[in-house]
Design a protein around this motif. Structure first.
Motif, mmCIF file in Angstrom:
data_model
loop_
_atom_site.group_PDB
_atom_site.id
_atom_site.type_symbol
_atom_site.label_atom_id
_atom_site.label_comp_id
_atom_site.label_asym_id
_atom_site.label_seq_id
_atom_site.Cartn_x
_atom_site.Cartn_y
_atom_site.Cartn_z
ATOM 1 N N GLU A 34 -24.487 -22.334 44.099
ATOM 2 C CA GLU A 34 -24.365 -24.133 43.162
ATOM 3 C C GLU A 34 -25.553 -24.933 43.896
ATOM 4 N N ARG A 35 -25.981 -24.441 45.097
ATOM 5 C CA ARG A 35 -26.867 -25.659 45.779
ATOM 6 C C ARG A 35 -28.353 -24.952 45.510
ATOM 7 N N LEU A 36 -28.710 -24.220 44.987
ATOM 8 C CA LEU A 36 -29.723 -23.907 44.362
ATOM 9 C C LEU A 36 -30.379 -24.360 42.495
ATOM 10 N N ALA A 37 -31.546 -25.093 42.959
ATOM 11 C CA ALA A 37 -32.024 -25.889 41.507
ATOM 12 C C ALA A 37 -33.641 -25.883 41.126
ATOM 13 N N ARG A 38 -33.153 -25.706 40.074
ATOM 14 C CA ARG A 38 -34.999 -25.395 39.555
ATOM 15 C C ARG A 38 -35.518 -26.959 39.544
ATOM 16 N N MET A 39 -36.760 -26.509 39.885
ATOM 17 C CA MET A 39 -38.117 -27.675 40.269
ATOM 18 C C MET A 39 -38.646 -28.489 38.583
ATOM 19 N N GLU A 40 -39.314 -29.279 38.175
ATOM 20 C CA GLU A 40 -39.833 -28.947 37.200
ATOM 21 C C GLU A 40 -40.879 -28.754 37.564
ATOM 22 N N ASP A 41 -41.287 -28.265 38.332
ATOM 23 C CA ASP A 41 -42.959 -27.840 38.990
ATOM 24 C C ASP A 41 -42.900 -26.497 39.341
ATOM 25 N N GLY A 42 -41.410 -26.032 39.186
ATOM 26 C CA GLY A 42 -41.500 -24.360 38.619
ATOM 27 C C GLY A 42 -40.791 -23.791 40.064
ATOM 28 N N ARG A 43 -40.452 -24.774 41.264
ATOM 29 C CA ARG A 43 -40.411 -24.137 42.743
ATOM 30 C C ARG A 43 -38.782 -24.342 42.932
ATOM 31 N N ILE A 44 -38.253 -24.109 43.672
ATOM 32 C CA ILE A 44 -36.788 -24.315 43.644
ATOM 33 C C ILE A 44 -36.842 -24.824 44.571
ATOM 34 N N ALA A 45 -35.322 -24.970 44.837
ATOM 35 C CA ALA A 45 -35.287 -26.310 45.448
ATOM 36 C C ALA A 45 -33.777 -25.624 45.964
ATOM 37 N N TYR A 46 -33.621 -25.515 48.039
ATOM 38 C CA TYR A 46 -32.239 -25.653 47.963
ATOM 39 C C TYR A 46 -31.251 -26.266 48.466
ATOM 40 N N ARG A 47 -30.148 -27.159 48.205
ATOM 41 C CA ARG A 47 -29.492 -28.142 48.813
ATOM 42 C C ARG A 47 -29.242 -27.847 50.319
ATOM 43 N N MET A 48 -29.251 -28.048 51.544
ATOM 44 C CA MET A 48 -28.501 -28.303 52.773
ATOM 45 C C MET A 48 -27.530 -28.666 52.635
ATOM 46 N N GLU A 65 -41.954 -16.310 47.307
ATOM 47 C CA GLU A 65 -40.707 -17.193 48.879
ATOM 48 C C GLU A 65 -39.647 -16.788 48.869
ATOM 49 N N LEU A 66 -38.522 -17.461 47.979
ATOM 50 C CA LEU A 66 -37.107 -17.522 47.574
ATOM 51 C C LEU A 66 -37.231 -15.893 47.833
ATOM 52 N N LEU A 67 -37.450 -14.833 46.845
ATOM 53 C CA LEU A 67 -36.930 -13.858 47.299
ATOM 54 C C LEU A 67 -37.105 -13.125 48.309
ATOM 55 N N ARG A 68 -38.619 -13.226 49.333
ATOM 56 C CA ARG A 68 -38.423 -12.639 50.476
ATOM 57 C C ARG A 68 -37.586 -13.302 51.226
ATOM 58 N N ARG A 69 -36.954 -14.606 51.564
ATOM 59 C CA ARG A 69 -36.492 -14.586 52.087
ATOM 60 C C ARG A 69 -34.777 -14.116 52.014
ATOM 61 N N VAL A 70 -34.683 -13.935 51.072
ATOM 62 C CA VAL A 70 -32.816 -13.319 50.073
ATOM 63 C C VAL A 70 -33.410 -11.660 50.740
ATOM 64 N N ALA A 71 -34.035 -10.911 50.345
ATOM 65 C CA ALA A 71 -34.889 -9.319 50.831
ATOM 66 C C ALA A 71 -34.534 -9.439 52.422
ATOM 67 N N SER A 72 -34.770 -10.055 53.309
ATOM 68 C CA SER A 72 -34.713 -10.337 54.461
ATOM 69 C C SER A 72 -33.529 -10.069 54.927
ATOM 70 N N LEU A 73 -32.358 -10.540 54.314
ATOM 71 C CA LEU A 73 -30.552 -10.419 54.247
ATOM 72 C C LEU A 73 -29.546 -9.072 54.311
ATOM 73 N N VAL A 74 -30.429 -8.528 53.765
ATOM 74 C CA VAL A 74 -30.834 -7.363 52.825
ATOM 75 C C VAL A 74 -30.175 -6.383 54.369
ATOM 76 N N PRO A 75 -29.530 -5.024 55.223
ATOM 77 C CA PRO A 75 -29.359 -4.001 55.376
ATOM 78 C C PRO A 75 -30.375 -3.107 54.798
ATOM 79 N N PRO A 76 -30.950 -2.443 56.047
ATOM 80 C CA PRO A 76 -32.521 -1.014 55.792
ATOM 81 C C PRO A 76 -30.878 -0.872 55.132
#
Length: 118
Positions: A34-48, A65-76
């Motif tokens: 619920e903190r994720l929102a898509r901006m008009e320019d296509g970027r994704i905003a995460y409200r802290m 960039e968001l996928l790279r950050r989320v992928a780092s949370l997945v354990p090997p």
């Protein structure tokens, strides 16, 4: 403590609401969707949850960039999520032989072998 086990998090085995709260906490996702929102320019905003000291309240990412950050949370794969064991689960615990069994050799199941039926 129930039969030597503690649930921590100030939760007791007979506290059903506490157990549900603990299970919900453990099963929650890594991101609050619920903190994720898509901006008009296509970027994704995460409200802290709380703004940074400099006043930043949102982090902006491109999709990659968001996928790279989320992928780092997945354990090997095949990695234990629990890194350290204490108490009876510790490698040097005197009671460990009573609670940790070795995997049977490949091709055998737990009921076959010399100890079957004993």
């Amino acid at each position: 403590m129930l039969e030597g086990f503690s649930l921590h998090a100030n939760t007791h085995a007979n506290d059903r609401q506490g157990l549900e709260r603990l299970c919900r906490y453990g099963a929650r996702g890594a991101l609050a969707l619920e903190r994720l929102a898509r901006m008009e320019d296509g970027r994704i905003a995460y409200r802290m949850k709380r703004p940074l000291p400099d006043g930043t309240a949102h982090l902006l990412f491109t999709g990659l960039e968001l996928l790279r950050r989320v992928a780092s949370l997945v354990p090997p794969p095949w990695a234990n999520l629990t890194r350290f064991f204490h108490g009876v689960f510790a490698p040097g615990a005197q009671l460990r032989p009573l609670n940790a069994s070795e995997n049977p050799p490949a091709g055998e199941d737990a009921t076959s072998g010399d100890n079957a039926g004993k």
